[in-house]
Design an enzyme around this catalytic site. Structure first.
Site, PDB file in Angstrom:
ATOM      1  N   HIS A  58       0.830  -1.211   0.000  1.00  0.00           N
ATOM      2  CA  HIS A  58       0.000   0.000   0.000  1.00  0.00           C
ATOM      3  C   HIS A  58       0.868   1.266   0.000  1.00  0.00           C
ATOM      4  CE1 HIS A  58      -3.827  -2.174   1.637  1.00  0.00           C
ATOM      5  NE2 HIS A  58      -3.673  -2.317   0.337  1.00  0.00           N
ATOM      6  N   ASP A  60       0.820   4.105   1.449  1.00  0.00           N
ATOM      7  CA  ASP A  60       1.252   4.736   2.696  1.00  0.00           C
ATOM      8  C   ASP A  60       2.255   3.862   3.457  1.00  0.00           C
ATOM      9  OD1 ASP A  60      -0.833   2.898   3.237  1.00  0.00           O
ATOM     10  OD2 ASP A  60      -1.352   3.900   5.106  1.00  0.00           O
ATOM     11  N   HIS A  61       2.728   2.801   2.807  1.00  0.00           N
ATOM     12  CA  HIS A  61       3.763   1.947   3.392  1.00  0.00           C
ATOM     13  C   HIS A  61       4.979   1.791   2.475  1.00  0.00           C
ATOM     14  CE1 HIS A  61       1.399   0.443   6.870  1.00  0.00           C
ATOM     15  NE2 HIS A  61       0.418   0.885   6.102  1.00  0.00           N
ATOM     16  N   HIS A 114      -4.856  -8.537   5.402  1.00  0.00           N
ATOM     17  CA  HIS A 114      -5.020  -7.141   4.983  1.00  0.00           C
ATOM     18  C   HIS A 114      -4.682  -7.017   3.503  1.00  0.00           C
ATOM     19  CE1 HIS A 114      -5.083  -2.802   5.265  1.00  0.00           C
ATOM     20  NE2 HIS A 114      -3.833  -2.733   4.858  1.00  0.00           N
ATOM     21  N   HIS A 171      -0.376   2.467  12.470  1.00  0.00           N
ATOM     22  CA  HIS A 171      -1.346   3.572  12.506  1.00  0.00           C
ATOM     23  C   HIS A 171      -1.767   3.880  13.934  1.00  0.00           C
ATOM     24  CE1 HIS A 171      -2.256   3.890   8.159  1.00  0.00           C
ATOM     25  NE2 HIS A 171      -2.016   2.590   8.138  1.00  0.00           N
TER      26      HIS A 171
END
Length: 255
Positions: A58, A60-61, A114, A171
């Site tokens: 993802h 944001d990773h 996920h 997060h």
């Protein structure tokens, strides 16, 4: 000699992490949510980035991978099951592999759910695990690519780690997770105390991460599908742990 860890608030609610082996001076960034924030943390610490350890693909990773690689010429290590989606990957790893930072080593565990190829990095000697979006304080990752069976199996890998193991989640979701947890496990006194503690911490803008395996076993509904009170609350008393987990996750999705 223990590893040094710097926790970096990134974007709206992400955490990035820098891990330094003190003996060798090697430094890894766990995921790359914000390359500018990571570079500022490196500069502040006087560290040089040598590795990136991605947990999943993802943005944001892994979105900062290429910018950091261009600056530092660091080695990018990421999940074998997602290697085509990891920008700049040099080495793909999976369950049973190890990653070395000098004499410090991390075991790689596959934790699909996920995403299809999500991995986590367990620094056993330091009682630390970087768990990406597999587990959060009082929560777990949304099932974007995996099944409830896969995610429950992944969470069990974490739940069997020593209870003092620190879990560095990606997060700051804890306050919202606590509200949901109380809705399905309202009589859990450990959860009640933890939720009040979290409220006080967030009022002062104190991070609620890391958490520990022991704390999650006591308060995280996604690790407690065998609990009769939780089963009764969601209307699945006596059901299988996977079915209870799946229902709990579905309830969280619409909470």
């Amino acid at each position: 000699m223990p590893i040094e860890i710097r926790q970096i608030p990134c974007l709206s609610d992400n955490y990035g992490y820098l891990v330094r082996d003190a003996t060798s001076g090697l430094v890894a960034s766990i995921d790359t949510p914000d390359p500018e924030a990571i570079n500022q943390a490196l500069e502040s610490a006087g560290w040089k980035l040598t590795h990136i350890l991605n947990t999943h693909h993802h943005y944001d990773h892994a979105g900062g991978n290429l910018a950091l690689k261009e600056k530092w010429s660091c080695e990018i290590i990421g999940p074998r099951g997602e290697q085509e989606k990891i920008p700049g990957i040099d080495r793909a790893v999976g369950n049973g592999d190890t990653v070395a930072l000098g004499p410090t080593t991390a075991s790689v565990l596959d934790t699909p759910g996920h995403t299809a190829g999500h991995v986590i990095y367990h620094f056993k000697g330091d009682d630390v695990a970087f768990v990406g979006d597999t587990i959060f304080a009082m929560g777990c990752g949304r099932l974007f690519e995996g099944t409830p069976d896969q995610m429950w199996a992944s969470l069990q890998k974490i739940s069997t780690m020593p209870p003092e193991t620190k879990l560095y989640c990606a997060h700051e979701y804890t306050k919202a997770n606590a509200a949901f947890a109380l809705s399905v496990d309202p009589d859990n006194t450990a959860l009640q105390h933890r939720a009040a503690e979290v409220d006080a911490m967030r009022e002062k803008n104190i991070p609620t991460v890391p958490t520990t395996v022991g704390q999650e076993l006591a308060t995280n509904p996604f690790l407690r599908p065998d609990d009769g009170a939780l089963q009764a609350t969601i209307g699945l008393l006596g059901a299988s742990t996977v079915d209870v987990f799946a229902k709990t996750r579905a309830l969280k999705d619409s909470f």
